[in-house]
Design an enzyme around this catalytic site. Structure first.
Site, PDB file in Angstrom:
ATOM      1  N   ALA A  61       0.852  -1.187   0.000  1.00 56.86           N
ATOM      2  CA  ALA A  61       0.000   0.000   0.000  1.00 56.86           C
ATOM      3  C   ALA A  61       0.890   1.241   0.000  1.00 56.86           C
ATOM      4  CB  ALA A  61      -0.887  -0.013   1.232  1.00 56.86           C
ATOM      5  N   GLY A 100       0.795  -5.120   1.028  1.00 55.88           N
ATOM      6  CA  GLY A 100      -0.311  -5.213   0.078  1.00 55.88           C
ATOM      7  C   GLY A 100       0.114  -5.822  -1.251  1.00 55.88           C
ATOM      8  N   GLU A 103      -0.138  -9.402  -0.673  1.00 53.47           N
ATOM      9  CA  GLU A 103      -1.572  -9.726  -0.535  1.00 53.47           C
ATOM     10  C   GLU A 103      -2.250  -9.774  -1.906  1.00 53.47           C
ATOM     11  OE1 GLU A 103      -1.967  -6.579   2.471  1.00 53.47           O
ATOM     12  OE2 GLU A 103      -3.073  -8.049   3.648  1.00 53.47           O
ATOM     13  N   GLU A 123       3.915  -5.222   7.528  1.00 54.20           N
ATOM     14  CA  GLU A 123       3.023  -4.199   8.096  1.00 54.20           C
ATOM     15  C   GLU A 123       3.254  -3.980   9.578  1.00 54.20           C
ATOM     16  OE1 GLU A 123       2.184  -6.437   5.879  1.00 54.20           O
ATOM     17  OE2 GLU A 123       0.699  -5.680   4.470  1.00 54.20           O
TER      18      GLU A 123
HETATM   19  C1  LIG Z   1      10.300  -1.870  -1.153  1.00 60.25           C
HETATM   20  C2  LIG Z   1      11.594  -1.645  -0.412  1.00 60.25           C
HETATM   21  C3  LIG Z   1      12.173  -2.965   0.066  1.00 60.25           C
HETATM   22  C4  LIG Z   1      12.598  -0.992  -1.416  1.00 60.25           C
HETATM   23  O1  LIG Z   1      13.808  -0.696  -0.754  1.00 60.25           O
HETATM   24  P1  LIG Z   1      14.898   0.247  -1.430  1.00 60.25           P
HETATM   25  O2  LIG Z   1      16.050   0.291  -0.489  1.00 60.25           O
HETATM   26  O3  LIG Z   1      15.117  -0.181  -2.816  1.00 60.25           O
HETATM   27  O4  LIG Z   1      14.243   1.682  -1.545  1.00 60.25           O
HETATM   28  P2  LIG Z   1      13.773   2.680  -0.407  1.00 60.25           P
HETATM   29  O5  LIG Z   1      13.362   1.951   0.803  1.00 60.25           O
HETATM   30  O6  LIG Z   1      14.783   3.743  -0.263  1.00 60.25           O
HETATM   31  O7  LIG Z   1      12.452   3.283  -1.048  1.00 60.25           O
HETATM   32  C5  LIG Z   1      12.522   4.074  -2.216  1.00 60.25           C
HETATM   33  C6  LIG Z   1      11.468   5.146  -2.128  1.00 60.25           C
HETATM   34  O8  LIG Z   1      10.176   4.537  -2.132  1.00 60.25           O
HETATM   35  C7  LIG Z   1       9.418   4.943  -1.006  1.00 60.25           C
HETATM   36  N1  LIG Z   1       8.562   3.824  -0.608  1.00 60.25           N
HETATM   37  C8  LIG Z   1       8.929   2.562  -0.409  1.00 60.25           C
HETATM   38  N2  LIG Z   1       7.874   1.789  -0.102  1.00 60.25           N
HETATM   39  C9  LIG Z   1       6.797   2.606  -0.105  1.00 60.25           C
HETATM   40  C10 LIG Z   1       5.412   2.412   0.126  1.00 60.25           C
HETATM   41  N3  LIG Z   1       4.907   1.187   0.428  1.00 60.25           N
HETATM   42  N4  LIG Z   1       4.608   3.467   0.044  1.00 60.25           N
HETATM   43  C11 LIG Z   1       5.085   4.687  -0.270  1.00 60.25           C
HETATM   44  N5  LIG Z   1       6.395   4.959  -0.518  1.00 60.25           N
HETATM   45  C12 LIG Z   1       7.225   3.913  -0.437  1.00 60.25           C
HETATM   46  C13 LIG Z   1      10.453   5.294   0.040  1.00 60.25           C
HETATM   47  O9  LIG Z   1       9.925   6.181   0.975  1.00 60.25           O
HETATM   48  C14 LIG Z   1      11.533   5.933  -0.824  1.00 60.25           C
HETATM   49  O10 LIG Z   1      11.099   7.236  -1.094  1.00 60.25           O
HETATM   50  P3  LIG Z   1      12.149   8.428  -1.238  1.00 60.25           P
HETATM   51  O11 LIG Z   1      11.310   9.644  -1.421  1.00 60.25           O
HETATM   52  O12 LIG Z   1      12.947   8.447   0.034  1.00 60.25           O
HETATM   53  O13 LIG Z   1      12.985   8.093  -2.415  1.00 60.25           O
HETATM   54  C15 LIG Z   1      11.417  -0.697   0.762  1.00 60.25           C
HETATM   55  O14 LIG Z   1      11.123   0.588   0.287  1.00 60.25           O
HETATM   56  C16 LIG Z   1      10.346  -1.101   1.718  1.00 60.25           C
HETATM   57  O15 LIG Z   1      10.576  -1.920   2.570  1.00 60.25           O
HETATM   58  N6  LIG Z   1       9.167  -0.482   1.588  1.00 60.25           N
HETATM   59  C17 LIG Z   1       8.066  -0.662   2.506  1.00 60.25           C
HETATM   60  C18 LIG Z   1       7.359  -1.959   2.298  1.00 60.25           C
HETATM   61  C19 LIG Z   1       6.183  -2.066   3.235  1.00 60.25           C
HETATM   62  O16 LIG Z   1       6.300  -1.885   4.412  1.00 60.25           O
HETATM   63  N7  LIG Z   1       5.030  -2.375   2.684  1.00 60.25           N
HETATM   64  C20 LIG Z   1       3.786  -2.469   3.430  1.00 60.25           C
HETATM   65  C21 LIG Z   1       3.000  -1.236   3.274  1.00 60.25           C
HETATM   66  S1  LIG Z   1       1.530  -1.212   4.285  1.00 60.25           S
HETATM   67  C22 LIG Z   1       0.468  -2.234   3.459  1.00 60.25           C
HETATM   68  O17 LIG Z   1       0.782  -2.720   2.442  1.00 60.25           O
HETATM   69  C23 LIG Z   1      -0.886  -2.399   4.090  1.00 60.25           C
HETATM   70  C24 LIG Z   1      -1.724  -3.492   3.470  1.00 60.25           C
HETATM   71  O18 LIG Z   1      -1.630  -4.666   4.209  1.00 60.25           O
HETATM   72  C25 LIG Z   1      -3.216  -3.278   3.460  1.00 60.25           C
HETATM   73  C26 LIG Z   1      -3.674  -1.957   3.498  1.00 60.25           C
HETATM   74  C27 LIG Z   1      -5.147  -1.917   3.531  1.00 60.25           C
HETATM   75  C28 LIG Z   1      -5.450  -0.516   3.783  1.00 60.25           C
HETATM   76  C29 LIG Z   1      -6.778  -0.387   4.316  1.00 60.25           C
HETATM   77  C30 LIG Z   1      -6.861   0.843   5.112  1.00 60.25           C
HETATM   78  C31 LIG Z   1      -7.993   0.670   6.027  1.00 60.25           C
HETATM   79  C32 LIG Z   1      -7.970   1.646   7.071  1.00 60.25           C
HETATM   80  C33 LIG Z   1      -9.085   1.341   8.024  1.00 60.25           C
HETATM   81  C34 LIG Z   1      -9.031   2.285   9.114  1.00 60.25           C
HETATM   82  C35 LIG Z   1     -10.328   2.913   9.349  1.00 60.25           C
HETATM   83  C36 LIG Z   1     -10.141   3.823  10.450  1.00 60.25           C
HETATM   84  C37 LIG Z   1     -11.325   4.684  10.565  1.00 60.25           C
HETATM   85  O19 LIG Z   1     -12.346   4.180  11.040  1.00 60.25           O
HETATM   86  O20 LIG Z   1     -11.216   5.862  10.201  1.00 60.25           O
END
Ligand SMILES: CC(C)(COP(=O)(O)OP(=O)(O)OC[C@H]1O[C@@H](n2cnc3c(N)ncnc32)[C@H](O)[C@@H]1OP(=O)(O)O)[C@@H](O)C(=O)NCCC(=O)NCCSC(=O)C[C@@H](O)CCCCCCCCCCCCC(=O)O
Length: 719
Positions: A61, A100, A103, A123
């Site tokens: 996500a 995500g 997923e 997450e």
């Molecule tokens: C992917 C990586 C391993 C890559 O590593 P690498 O070293 O190559 O690069 P960087 O880490 O330097 O990243 C480069 C660049 O990209 C940005 N970035 C990386 N990942 C993301 C991301 N997921 N989103 C946005 N930006 C990202 C990073 O910031 C860098 O940016 P820059 O400007 O500095 O260049 C590594 O990046 C990594 O590990 N990434 C994270 C992976 C991760 O953790 N993924 C999980 C994300 S959370 C998720 O997926 C959730 C899902 O399970 C489901 C979501 C459902 C959502 C539903 C929401 C419901 C809410 C309900 C609440 C209701 C409340 C209410 O009632 O109000």
């Protein structure tokens, strides 16, 4: 966005396009929904492949969206639509499939991964749980124990492990998209009922209650107050005990609680802060994107004590060629043996060949003549370091960067011992240096941006999180630690005990309290510094009151313990007692308690009851106050630098985001009010006097932490 195309005649190819990691932003989700509809309604398309642009499947996500109003199609129905499709959908996983992203892949009917791909549900490290069906599908696919492990730790696994666990169906070393397209052609007409993971029964192990009880105890022990790991266990339990739809309801309910929690905000702040510190900036405007590192092929380490050995191991593991210098023969032989052992054990753990042949050992400092960069790690003594720097300046080839591993000494003074002060920077490693992630890269007023860039780049290669900071006594981390430890000493004088103070800090989330930490690192270290500063004088020799120095309150408690030979774990006694020298299990020490009573009686101090709140407010707010001073002085360029230093170097609980983020969570006005209160009660403690930057921030309405840099800039421009 997502791009739809038809390849090999009948395969619909959906390519996620959102560089750099193809995060599932609203536009990407919309693109997937539209492309899937198109593929399913096109009679020419018999099967579908989903892949990511630029060799990355999907990083999950879009975390940036979590802070605002979320729009666009939601993930869960999107993944359900893919799983329910009547044409096979194959995920082509290259680079990363995380959160995500995985997923989404679990909603596909088949998964093909490149051998270098990494998969995981991280997450939990963002204070969340895999809330797009991950907690319900993964246990159904690989069983409860393996799913619990992946979901509660958030660890990334290799494609080989994913294949072994049954998460992916095939691993390829060739083009993943080609392999997936061929696979899709082959399975085009195959029935799909047995491929929809949500319909699988969850494999049952014999004693579910015991399994979850054990998992819960494990996460509660290691989580130190973090709520996400606990919610992850609860969600997986729902998968094991309830039908899929009810499990999904439970997943949603738990996610709603986590999503709006302060812990999730703190952990997501840490994620971005960790990346922000790589984009360093010096006060003169030089920064990461304008200053290029010089290539480093050969490095030297001078001094093979504990720190030098750890640095040497971390360097050798990068594959660089290293010259290790230790002038004492005995010490050199011992170090050689110890380093070989460390490298062999490390290689065994990682399943690789140990890199012993990269290291040349020598007793002669002249053997560093041809290296590109030197890390000096001799004993923390200015006279000794001065001598080493003079020698290095004479023997090294022109242009060699000279770095010192010091935790507090003046970088600029050391630079002045050399012919080229612009080549000198501090590289402050944390013990054990081959394990700890943090590296403070310290620039003096004369350090060149290229020297900083090169040290930061080398640190990254060594697997460290480098934070570039200015030169001052103790740099960032240890400078802030000083008032924190001082408050802990004062609290002892006023009636606290090491046990109670440590307990308050450990319940806050530190892995160990201030006194256990002091016993571990050795009380003699601070004693030596205080003696050097003329503070720790034996009471007999001192002309002044033992509890006052330069008109400020001073506690000689640490000095008095050292005078008794109580240096902590290494001597078997410190603030606690240990079974024998070197033991780690701290036990309450009756001697210490009667010593404290005697000390208070001698100085007319009346012990009072000190509650947990006072311990936290005095120890933490005074540390935070020093953090504001550091920002005001321009030693750290932003609050993220301080927070990352504390999270990765000093055990600050990550789910509380670091000291500066925590101050914002508590409320800057409250921190200010409590500091004023304690300063009024202790006017002889200057560290408790609120810093003017803190006052200004409160006066300007306590803006959020990510905007402080702007306020600081304004403050500076007004000076
Ligand atoms: C992917 C990586 C391993 C890559 O590593 P690498 O070293 O190559 O690069 P960087 O880490 O330097 O990243 C480069 C660049 O990209 C940005 N970035 C990386 N990942 C993301 C991301 N997921 N989103 C946005 N930006 C990202 C990073 O910031 C860098 O940016 P820059 O400007 O500095 O260049 C590594 O990046 C990594 O590990 N990434 C994270 C992976 C991760 O953790 N993924 C999980 C994300 S959370 C998720 O997926 C959730 C899902 O399970 C489901 C979501 C459902 C959502 C539903 C929401 C419901 C809410 C309900 C609440 C209701 C409340 C209410 O009632 O109000």
């Amino acid at each position: 966005m997502a791009l739809f195309s038809r390849v090999s005649g009948s395969v619909g190819l959906i390519t996620l396009q959102n560089p750099p990691v193809n995060a599932l932003s609203a536009a990407v989700r919309q693109g997937i929904v539209d492309s899937v509809k198109r593929a399913l309604s096109d009679p020419e398309v018999k099967s579908v492949v989903i892949c990511g642009e630029n060799g990355v499947f999907c990083g999950g996500a879009d975390i940036k969206e979590f802070g605002g109003n979320m729009s666009g199609p939601p993930l869960i129905p999107m993944i359900h639509a893919i799983e329910a499709a009547n044409k096979p959908v194959v995920a082509a996983i290259e680079g990363s499939a995380l959160g995500g992203g995985l997923e989404l892949a679990l909603g596909c009917h088949y998964r093909i991964a490149h051998s270098k791909a990494r998969l995981g549900l991280p997450e939990v490290s963002l204070g969340l749980l895999p809330a797009a069906g991950g907690t319900q599908r993964l246990p159904r696919l690989i069983g409860v124990p393996a799913a619990l492990d992946l979901i509660t730790t958030g660890r990334h696994i290799t494609a080989a492990e994913a294949l072994q666990l049954g998460i992916v169906d095939q691993v390829t070393k060739q083009s993943t998209v080609n392999a997936a397209v061929n696979f899709a052609l082959n399975v085009a007409e195959k029935p799909l009922d047995a491929r929809r993971i949500s319909t699988f029964p969850c494999p049952h192990s014999s004693d579910l209650d015991a399994l979850f009880e054990e998992a819960m105890q494990k996460v509660q022990k290691s989580a130190r107050g973090a709520i996400a790991p606990v919610a992850c266990v609860q969600a997986v339990r729902a998968a094991a005990t309830q039908p899929y739809n009810q499990g999904m309801e439970r997943e949603k309910e738990l996610m709603a609680t986590l999503f709006t929690s302060g812990q999730a905000r703190a952990l997501q702040y840490c994620f971005f802060a960790q990346r922000a510190v790589g984009k360093w900036r010096m006060p003169n405007g030089a920064c990461w994107d304008t200053s290029k590192p010089r290539p480093v092929h050969k490095v030297a380490v001078i001094g093979l004590g504990t720190m030098g050995r750890g640095i040497l191991v971390a360097l050798a593991q990068t594959g660089l060629s290293v010259v290790a210098v230790e002038t004492q023969e005995m010490q050199l032989m011992e170090a050689k043996q110890a380093v070989s052992g460390m490298l062999e054990r490390g290689a065994k753990r990682r399943g690789v060949v140990p890199t012993l042949h990269n290291i040349t050992y020598s007793q002669n400092i002249k053997s560093v003549a041809e290296v590109d960069l030197v890390i000096e790690a001799v004993f923390e003594d200015m006279a000794l370091k001065e001598k080493v720097f003079q020698q290095l300046s004479a023997v090294c080839k022109p242009g060699t960067f000279l770095c010192t591993n010091t935790s507090a000494l003046d970088i600029d003074h050391l630079a002045s011992q050399t012919g080229n002060p612009e080549l000198v920077v501090g590289m402050h490693f944390f013990a054990p240096a081959h394990v700890m992630k943090l590296l403070e890269v310290v620039y003096g007023p004369r350090s060149s941006p290229q020297a900083v860039a090169t040290a930061m780049h080398l640190g990254k290669k060594m697997g460290k999180i480098g934070v570039a900071v200015g030169n001052c006594r103790g740099f960032v981390g240890n400078r802030m630690l000083k008032p924190y430890i001082e408050q802990a000493f004062f609290l002892l004088e006023e009636g606290g005990t090491p046990e109670k103070i440590d307990q308050a800090l450990e319940e806050f989330g530190f892995p160990m309290g201030v006194f256990k930490m002091s016993d571990l690192s050795g009380l003699d270290i601070g004693w030596r510094v205080r003696k050097g500063d003329g503070l720790a004088e034996s009471s007999a020799a001192s002309q002044q009151s033992p509890r006052i120095r330069d008109g400020r309150r001073y506690s000689p408690l640490g000095d008095l313990l050292c005078e008794q030979g109580r240096f902590g774990q290494k001597t078997g006694h410190g603030w606690y007692q240990y079974d024998k020298p070197g033991s780690q299990l701290a036990r309450s020490d009756p001697w210490l308690h009667s010593f404290l009573e005697g000390y208070r009686a001698q100085h007319g101090l009346v012990a009072r009851r000190i509650d947990q709140q006072e311990v936290l407010e005095r120890c933490l707010y005074v540390l935070i106050n020093e953090g504001f001073r550091i920002l005001e002085d321009g030693i750290a360029s932003g609050p993220e630098d301080i927070d990352i230093i504390y999270v990765f170097g000093y055990g600050w609980p990550r789910h509380r985001g670091g000291p500066m983020f925590y101050a914002g969570m508590v409320g800057l006005a409250k921190v200010l009010e409590r500091l004023e209160h304690y300063h009024q009660a202790h006017p002889d403690v200057p560290y408790l006097q609120p810093c003017s930057l803190l006052r200004r921030l409160v006066a300007s309405g306590s803006p959020p932490v990510n905007t402080w840099k702007e306020v600081i800039k304004k403050v500076r421009s007004q000076l």
